[in-house]
Design an enzyme around this catalytic site. Structure first.
Site, PDB file in Angstrom:
ATOM      1  N   ASP A 197      78.343   4.610  52.977  1.00  0.00           N
ATOM      2  CA  ASP A 197      78.253   5.767  54.009  1.00  0.00           C
ATOM      3  C   ASP A 197      79.380   6.873  53.560  1.00  0.00           C
ATOM      4  OD1 ASP A 197      76.885   6.536  56.941  1.00  0.00           O
ATOM      5  OD2 ASP A 197      78.849   6.795  57.065  1.00  0.00           O
ATOM      6  N   GLU A 201      75.942   7.447  49.728  1.00  0.00           N
ATOM      7  CA  GLU A 201      75.356   8.448  50.560  1.00  0.00           C
ATOM      8  C   GLU A 201      76.231   9.634  50.914  1.00  0.00           C
ATOM      9  OE1 GLU A 201      74.083   9.455  54.993  1.00  0.00           O
ATOM     10  OE2 GLU A 201      76.096   9.079  54.200  1.00  0.00           O
TER      11      GLU A 201
END
Lengths: 664, 664
Positions: free
Chosen positions: A382, A411
């Site tokens: 993330d 990401e």
């Protein structure tokens, strides 16, 4: 080297592929070729030779050697195949080949009828020296050549002896490398398993998997969903963070600033009294349940990927135990995340300038290793672009030392150079701008950048038409045809793609508000109960698309993606093929979700292995229709209300009267 | 660095200009700018800062620092000016700027009406730390800021104190560089004097300079020719080898295999009993005569360039004294030059694989230093591509250490990558393929490669329409108009150019035979007596072209060469300008030496500093005509029998009624 008197006359430069002058490795998957090119040349007119050297592993050891072939204009090439996961190294070596030069020149002299008696002595001396370098049997053979030469006085016989092809082959086996030049750098290849290149991802919130509405889903519930996911043909099931969720500053439904007592919070608000990044949320089950889930998924050929989000809720154990890993404010509080004037008080970012970086990095690394120990080998990371770059290079390298089959998906939806840097540093795959590339021009330009420029050496795109954070305007307004079109684009343009479901297959498309890309009543803040059997759902369509991907190896790589002209700006045409053209896929997509569009496609028949004089069959794989085309220019019409795309497999051979059994 | 835990968060990559990852220096001349760009960015959203660092010399020492400016997309730029001949180094440094970040965010918070009491404490702490890094008076000023801040309790006053522009300037002067990132490499600039970039060369055989036919010309005769050369406007006079010429295997007229007793031989057959590379041919005079020639030339603003051809006749003293520097054949003889089946028995090439390379390299270097001692600072190096690359890098570096103003022109007509490598290794200028680029497409493509790609950073072209070895087909067949056209192209496309005269200005164009580029009765093998006063000669035309070059600084550089459309494939249009557009030259050339050609030119008015709404004057400098144009599209017609080119200086201002003295 500069300033040093060296007798090495060969120069090696412009070795490709090479990322940032060898600072970063290139990426390959097992079984891939590494095609290397280099400029190799010397002063003067002597013949030269060059080899590509490669080896497995980091730690030195003997090189394997592949002769390079000249391409003209001083460019040479050779290739090797990477056979195993891990690191490879390669470099180039070149040298003056005096015997080859001598042989070339002798032939010219003979043709000109010159006296070559002295030249023959030069030649036999070169053979003699090769004999000294040669091993055992070969040395003997070369000594025999010298012997034969010496024993005859007949010029023609001497010439024949020395120009013999076998003699040339033997001498070439033992070149004089004393003055050879090595390219200054050893270049690295990170070799991953096939899933690094080719996979269909499905993202799902475990807590929304309960059979009955209102209950918090568990790992066990998720086991029950595996057949549903497998039925659509996905092979990676990616789960948002599984950890305990903080209660201080917990967000309510639709990201409300404060949560109601029964609000479950965002899985990205990681950490509570029950634990942090190495714990699972008690409502999901236990670590043992999770391990069983991984094993059950394997039965369905599904690999579980988890989310690693290095951020903490105020309740995370690290906040108390290691407050030095966070930035402190002058009032003694810990700095929460901000994008002023917005405040994200539920999240404490980690301070990568912390004076105690040593222990911090070790702890973060240990999170990956902990989950590796549970059987996870795919991590969706993330927002890696809000953590220090240097950390990622170190951490990914360390984890891969122990588990070289690990896959890291970055990401990062951020500026292009930051995205590329993360890929260079070691991320196996990357999210992309695909969600926002909707027009023909945008798609062609972006895909060309990703697949036809040096970017392809280090950046592996993973295409997502939606995520829990991204419900694009195109999906909001384009309805079911937009979902179908975007699915076909993602699944056929990129070898790796994924969807966030069941929102995707159920065509969920209401935003929180006008102009927002957030879902209304987003699953990020509440438990959902999905009606998976909605007849308007795209399950079957998705299953078909994934089936096509699995049975057509052309779609398993981005290497040979090519766009083709079609005279309608709402229509996109492209092909993918295998290297040997045994599998040729042509895709035509109507980018307009509202209207039927039609156009004339122009295919490069030669590049697709087709004959201008023979008809060829297009097997439409989404609908099983078959079309007969001839020549490059053909008509396609697509009604988005039916299916907004054709995925054609080209079948080269069409039956004719000659195949009829009585023909002969 | 890879594998090391570093808290430095800024990344610096893709620094330009940079040749082969910093392996080679870029080239500039005194007074030039070095415009540097780099990608500089960090994780997250903190503000960053970057500086360009540069310094004179090789040996370290303090850096000068120039703040870099963001260009968008994470690209930053800054420039510095090189003030002196020699080496410069540059690199880039970047860091997180916490005070700038804090300042940006505080403003957003204030705008949103948030409570900023804690943020103000953060800010004053940052000022306090800057005070600790600051020097003397600045430190005092910053401490005073902290004092003022502390003494007031009024939020608005505190804000005003900390957001003050002067405070920002002061804090910025003393950044916290503990976690700064330096670009891994120091990049080098070789700075040469102006003549490395801009010069008009004239090649002449001294032995053909006698006033009366048949006599061997001397340095004294050459002195008498200086006014002729200066009269045409040349500032470099390049002389073929001046050394004693071998008699063994001496070539006769028109390269005949054996010389007649009175044949003078080729000046490139270097070395006889009288000496080798450090001696002058007795018939030319003495070393003292040569030194006097140099001094006399200086009076005419002419610099003498000499030829350095590292090859030996069989009679060269090195052959006896250092036979180890040559390749020996099995029969004990020394290997002569060959391009089988052709033999050049008058030339012994030097063996750069010689085991005694040490002493060889030293001796070759000493040749340059010997001539430097005589006052020579420009060397035209013969066939450098047949000598080891490593030698040149070392030798040029060594010579420049003692005489940094030395200029080396590489006479290599060989494959592109070899030509470029020699330039990278240190040759100041290079011969080019210009002689064989004759069509519009060829010229545009080649000049674009030389001036608009990274090649321009290391390769300085010197354009020669002819040489003693190259009488092109175009000149053979195109007559006087071809000579004029090629002269204008060479002199205006390239800041450095040269001709081999008097053959050029006398339009000598008979080849030795059909299909050959050799001159008939070439001066390479015999003494010529030229009729310099031929009324058909191009002396005056050349003088005019060189005069135009001297008075129009736009022509002194290749940096701003741009081609412009003209709707006739036999016509070429281009412009050169100074940076500030104070000098704008537009050239139109008729490439067809036989027919009048005409076309419509399209000029990019904006780029040339012209106004669409105002007429502008074109002052034709070859013929002194003046034209009035308006708008981008204008007509040009050129009769090659008159002059095949226009060289326009654009004069922006045209007098109107407003300039008339009674107007007001």
């Amino acid at each position: 080297m500069q300033g040093v008197k060296s007798r090495s006359r060969v120069v090696i430069e412009n070795v490709q592929p090479e990322v940032d002058a060898g600072r970063f490795p290139i990426k390959r998957t097992v079984g891939d070729n590494v095609v290397v090119e280099a400029d190799v040349f010397a002063d003067g007119h002597d013949e030269i030779n060059a080899v590509l050297l490669y080896r497995k592993g980091e730690g030195g050891g003997p090189w394997s050697s592949v002769p390079m072939t000249p391409l003209g204009n001083d460019r040479w090439t050779a290739r090797f195949t990477v056979q195993a996961v891990g690191l490879y190294a390669y470099t180039v070596r070149g040298w003056i080949d005096h015997f080859k030069t001598w042989r070339r020149d002798l032939r010219k002299r003979l043709q000109a009828g010159q006296d070559v008696s002295v030249e023959l002595l030069v030649g036999v001396e070169l053979v003699q020296r090769a004999a000294q370098r040669a091993e055992d049997a070969d040395a003997e053979k070369l000594r025999a050549v010298v012997q034969t030469f010496t024993e005859t006085a007949l010029r023609d016989e001497q010439v024949q002896v020395l120009l013999d092809d076998e003699v040339f082959r033997l001498v070439s086996l033992y070149p004089d490398l004393r003055l050879a030049t090595s390219y200054g750098r050893e270049l690295a290849v990170v070799v991953d398993r096939e899933k690094a290149r080719f996979g269909a991802w499905y993202e799902m919130f475990p807590r929304s998997c309960a059979a009955e509405p209102g209950r918090h889903g568990t790992f066990k519930d998720l086991e029950g969903r595996l057949s549903y996911v497998a039925g659509m043909g996905f092979d990676v099931l990616y789960l948002p963070p599984l950890h305990p969720i903080g209660s201080q500053y917990r967000k309510g439904k639709n990201n409300a600033v404060s949560a109601k007592p029964d609000d479950v919070g965002s899985p990205w608000g990681i950490g509570a009294v029950e634990g942090g990044h190495k714990a699972v949320h008690p409502n999901l089950g236990t670590i043992e349940d999770f391990r069983r889930l991984i094993a059950r998924a394997r039965d369905y050929d599904i690999e579980i990927a988890i989310d690693v989000a290095f951020q903490c809720s105020a309740d995370h154990p690290w906040v108390k135990a290691h407050s030095e890993w966070f930035r402190k404010r002058p009032d003694g509080t810990i700095q929460y995340a901000e994008n002023p004037p917005k405040k994200y008080q539920d999240i404490y970012p980690i301070d990568f300038e912390s004076e105690d970086g040593e222990s911090l990095w070790d702890e973060l690394k240990s999170v990956f290793l902990f989950w590796c120990d549970q059987g996870v080998r795919i991590f969706r990371v993330d927002n890696p672009h809000t953590k220090a770059f240097g950390f990622w290079e170190w951490c990914i390298g360390e984890v891969k030392k122990e588990h070289p089959d690990t896959i890291f998906l970055a990401e990062a939806f951020t500026r292009p150079k930051v995205m590329y840097r993360l890929a260079k540093l070691g991320f196996t795959q990357s999210y992309t701008y695909f969600a926002w590339r909707n027009t023909k021009h945008e798609l062609m330009q972006y895909l060309t950048e990703l697949t036809q420029t040096p970017v392809k050496e280090f950046f592996r795109p993973n295409f997502w038409p939606n995520t829990p954070d991204i419900l694009t305007e195109h999906l909001q307004h384009g309805g079911r045809p937009a979902f179908m079109g975007r699915l076909v684009l993602a699944a056929t343009l990129a070898a790796s793609y994924g969807i966030y479901g069941p929102a995707f297959e159920l065509c969920v498309n209401r935003p929180r508000e006008q102009g927002s890309e957030e879902y209304l009543d987003s699953e990020k803040y509440e438990i959902k109960h999905w009606h998976l059997d909605d007849p308007e759902g795209l399950h079957d369509f998705i299953a078909r698309v994934n089936g096509i991907r699995r049975t057509n190896p052309a779609l398993a790589s981005n290497e040979r993606l090519r766009f083709h002209p079609i005279n309608n700006d709402q229509m996109l045409c492209y092909s993918k093929t295998t290297d040997d053209l045994s599998n040729v896929i042509v895709v035509v997509v109507n980018l307009d979700p509202y209207h039927t569009q039609a156009g004339w496609v122009e295919l490069p028949l030669d590049q697709l292995g087709l004959d201008w004089h023979q008809p060829y069959q297009l097997h439409e794989l989404l609908g099983e229709a078959r079309y007969l085309w001839q020549g490059p220019r053909n008509y396609v019409e697509l009604n988005p209300q039916v299916v907004p795309a054709h995925v054609f497999r080209i079948r080269r051979r069409v039956r004719t009267e000659r195949d009829f059994e009585y023909y002969l």
